[in-house]
Scaffold this motif. Structure first.
Motif, PDB file in Angstrom:
ATOM      1  N   ARG A 169      46.632   4.404 -19.025  1.00 52.78           N
ATOM      2  CA  ARG A 169      47.326   5.263 -19.973  1.00 52.78           C
ATOM      3  C   ARG A 169      47.735   6.545 -19.262  1.00 52.78           C
ATOM      4  N   ALA A 170      48.983   6.622 -18.863  1.00 49.03           N
ATOM      5  CA  ALA A 170      49.452   7.792 -18.128  1.00 49.03           C
ATOM      6  C   ALA A 170      49.394   9.052 -18.982  1.00 49.03           C
ATOM      7  N   ASP A 171      49.560   8.901 -20.299  1.00 51.16           N
ATOM      8  CA  ASP A 171      49.525  10.082 -21.167  1.00 51.16           C
ATOM      9  C   ASP A 171      48.110  10.638 -21.319  1.00 51.16           C
ATOM     10  N   LEU A 172      47.094   9.865 -20.945  1.00 53.99           N
ATOM     11  CA  LEU A 172      45.710  10.332 -21.011  1.00 53.99           C
ATOM     12  C   LEU A 172      45.128  10.548 -19.619  1.00 53.99           C
ATOM     13  N   ASP A 173      45.956  10.468 -18.614  1.00 58.01           N
ATOM     14  CA  ASP A 173      45.543  10.594 -17.218  1.00 58.01           C
ATOM     15  C   ASP A 173      45.867  12.007 -16.723  1.00 58.01           C
ATOM     16  N   PRO A 174      45.153  12.503 -15.698  1.00 58.62           N
ATOM     17  CA  PRO A 174      45.534  13.806 -15.135  1.00 58.62           C
ATOM     18  C   PRO A 174      47.001  13.890 -14.720  1.00 58.62           C
ATOM     19  N   LEU A 175      47.627  12.759 -14.424  1.00 58.35           N
ATOM     20  CA  LEU A 175      49.055  12.760 -14.099  1.00 58.35           C
ATOM     21  C   LEU A 175      49.876  13.443 -15.193  1.00 58.35           C
ATOM     22  N   ALA A 176      49.436  13.340 -16.439  1.00 58.77           N
ATOM     23  CA  ALA A 176      50.199  13.886 -17.558  1.00 58.77           C
ATOM     24  C   ALA A 176      50.316  15.395 -17.506  1.00 58.77           C
ATOM     25  N   ARG A 177      49.503  16.061 -16.683  1.00 59.31           N
ATOM     26  CA  ARG A 177      49.635  17.502 -16.522  1.00 59.31           C
ATOM     27  C   ARG A 177      50.861  17.874 -15.697  1.00 59.31           C
ATOM     28  N   HIS A 178      51.465  16.884 -15.044  1.00 58.98           N
ATOM     29  CA  HIS A 178      52.505  17.161 -14.060  1.00 58.98           C
ATOM     30  C   HIS A 178      53.883  16.616 -14.449  1.00 58.98           C
ATOM     31  N   TYR A 179      53.996  16.070 -15.647  1.00 58.77           N
ATOM     32  CA  TYR A 179      55.316  15.651 -16.116  1.00 58.77           C
ATOM     33  C   TYR A 179      55.274  15.657 -17.641  1.00 58.77           C
ATOM     34  N   PRO A 180      56.417  15.654 -18.322  1.00 57.83           N
ATOM     35  CA  PRO A 180      56.433  15.703 -19.791  1.00 57.83           C
ATOM     36  C   PRO A 180      56.040  14.355 -20.389  1.00 57.83           C
ATOM     37  N   ALA A 181      54.750  14.108 -20.450  1.00 59.81           N
ATOM     38  CA  ALA A 181      54.239  12.823 -20.924  1.00 59.81           C
ATOM     39  C   ALA A 181      54.531  12.621 -22.400  1.00 59.81           C
ATOM     40  N   ARG A 182      54.704  11.369 -22.766  1.00 57.40           N
ATOM     41  CA  ARG A 182      54.872  10.993 -24.168  1.00 57.40           C
ATOM     42  C   ARG A 182      53.709  10.093 -24.566  1.00 57.40           C
ATOM     43  N   PRO A 183      53.351  10.062 -25.848  1.00 54.96           N
ATOM     44  CA  PRO A 183      52.276   9.177 -26.290  1.00 54.96           C
ATOM     45  C   PRO A 183      52.518   7.728 -25.870  1.00 54.96           C
ATOM     46  N   HIS A 184      51.459   7.121 -25.353  1.00 53.81           N
ATOM     47  CA  HIS A 184      51.448   5.713 -24.942  1.00 53.81           C
ATOM     48  C   HIS A 184      52.201   5.426 -23.650  1.00 53.81           C
ATOM     49  N   ASP A 185      52.651   6.456 -22.912  1.00 58.43           N
ATOM     50  CA  ASP A 185      53.166   6.181 -21.567  1.00 58.43           C
ATOM     51  C   ASP A 185      52.121   5.381 -20.802  1.00 58.43           C
ATOM     52  N   THR A 186      52.561   4.335 -20.124  1.00 63.33           N
ATOM     53  CA  THR A 186      51.647   3.452 -19.410  1.00 63.33           C
ATOM     54  C   THR A 186      51.973   3.481 -17.922  1.00 63.33           C
ATOM     55  N   GLY A 187      50.952   3.689 -17.093  1.00 64.07           N
ATOM     56  CA  GLY A 187      51.141   3.745 -15.650  1.00 64.07           C
ATOM     57  C   GLY A 187      50.668   2.472 -14.979  1.00 64.07           C
ATOM     58  N   ILE A 188      51.220   2.204 -13.799  1.00 62.67           N
ATOM     59  CA  ILE A 188      50.789   1.044 -13.021  1.00 62.67           C
ATOM     60  C   ILE A 188      50.599   1.446 -11.562  1.00 62.67           C
ATOM     61  N   HIS A 189      49.548   0.893 -10.962  1.00 59.50           N
ATOM     62  CA  HIS A 189      49.289   0.976  -9.522  1.00 59.50           C
ATOM     63  C   HIS A 189      49.197  -0.457  -9.006  1.00 59.50           C
ATOM     64  N   LEU A 190      49.676  -0.688  -7.803  1.00 54.72           N
ATOM     65  CA  LEU A 190      49.748  -2.061  -7.279  1.00 54.72           C
ATOM     66  C   LEU A 190      49.530  -2.097  -5.785  1.00 54.72           C
TER      67      LEU A 190
END
Length: 302
Positions: free
Chosen positions: A201-222
């Motif tokens: 959940r990118a919107d609940l991740d520290p990443l969200a401090r660095h971009y205009p996150a929206r509810p339920h944004d989902t991140g992927i790492h691969l």
């Protein structure tokens, strides 16, 4: 801290442990449209003012019921929130949720047993390379394989998890023992594990401090595990397949995000090939990242 990208051959976008001191780059153009603007309706504000004029205690109870403040003394029974109505990922309306406002998205977690809509139940999907399946990691079953992949020099350079098995085990346990905002998975193609993923959940991740996150944004790492599976377009195929899975299985998710190093042109190209768009350059601890976004609204166009 594992960085969040790799060469195109590994198509690696590992997890991020972001601090609070870094700041997002400011950009102009359409990216400004991503900023949340959370305001109470004017009609509701007028109603609250009218209630306060008639009965200040009732006004306080109303404010408490919508989560704006604690109940005033003597009004504990006046109006309480309905326990059957729980917030999703929206933050209270009196909080500025825009980047760099001091609001930490990590501190506002919706009451849910599964923040990613049961990844284990998503099932297989057909791709040009074969039948692909995301399987949540089982430590006893998968740890040796994932440890071997993490010790591949091409992967270790960017994930920084090379070393004894305990190092990888700690990395996996941190997610498996968490609240469900990140799910580590094996990517299985025609019955053979070929990749490692983290769906989060990118919107609940520290990443969200660095971009205009929206509810339920989902991140992927691969990462692609085996050398023989790299450099033949498999990463692009699997990135598109997993992005489609997220959009199919998470109806509340409007965007999928990733953050490869801006210097890693082949990795950025892989995301572009999988239907992502370049949104902005973002300063993260240890690197400058390309914020890559795949929009539900553009799904059939890219």
């Amino acid at each position: 801290m594992p960085p969040t990208d790799a060469r195109a051959d590994t198509v690696t976008v590992p997890g991020t442990d972001l601090g609070t001191s870094a700041t997002a780059s400011q950009s102009s153009g359409t990216d400004g449209e991503d900023t949340l603007d959370l305001r109470l309706p004017e009609e509701f504000i007028a109603l609250c003012a009218e209630v306060e004029t008639v009965d200040p205690a009732a006004h306080g109870a109303v404010a408490h019921a919508i989560g704006l403040r604690n109940p005033p003394e003597g009004t504990e029974g006046a109006a309480q929130p309905n326990p059957a109505v729980q917030p999703d990922t929206a933050v209270p309306d009196d909080v500025d949720a825009r980047p760099n406002s001091g609001f930490s998205p990590n501190s506002y977690v919706p009451p849910s047993d599964d923040l990613l809509d049961r990844v284990a139940d998503w099932g297989p999907t057909h791709t040009p390379a074969g039948v692909f399946h995301l399987l949540p990691v089982h430590i006893e079953r998968d740890l040796p394989l994932i440890t071997r992949w993490m010790n591949d020099p091409a992967v270790a350079e960017f994930w920084e998890l090379a070393g004894p098995q305990a190092l990888t085990e700690d990395h996996l346990h941190a997610q498996l023992a968490g609240d469900g905002r990140s799910v580590p998975c094996l990517g299985v193609l025609d019955g053979t594990p070929v990749s490692y993923w983290e769906i989060y959940r990118a919107d609940l991740d520290p990443l969200a401090r660095h971009y205009p996150a929206r509810p339920h944004d989902t991140g992927i790492h691969l990462l692609i595990g085996n050398v023989t599976d790299r450099g033949r377009g498999l990463g692009v195929t699997l990135l598109r397949a997993v992005a489609d899975l997220v959009l199919d299985k998470r109806s509340a998710c409007a965007r999928i995000v990733a953050e490869p190093d801006i210097r890693n042109t082949p990795s950025v190209a892989a995301f572009l090939g999988a239907g992502f768009r370049f949104s902005a350059e973002v300063d993260l601890p240890g690197k400058r990242a390309a914020l890559m976004v795949r929009d539900r609204s553009l799904r059939d166009l890219l």
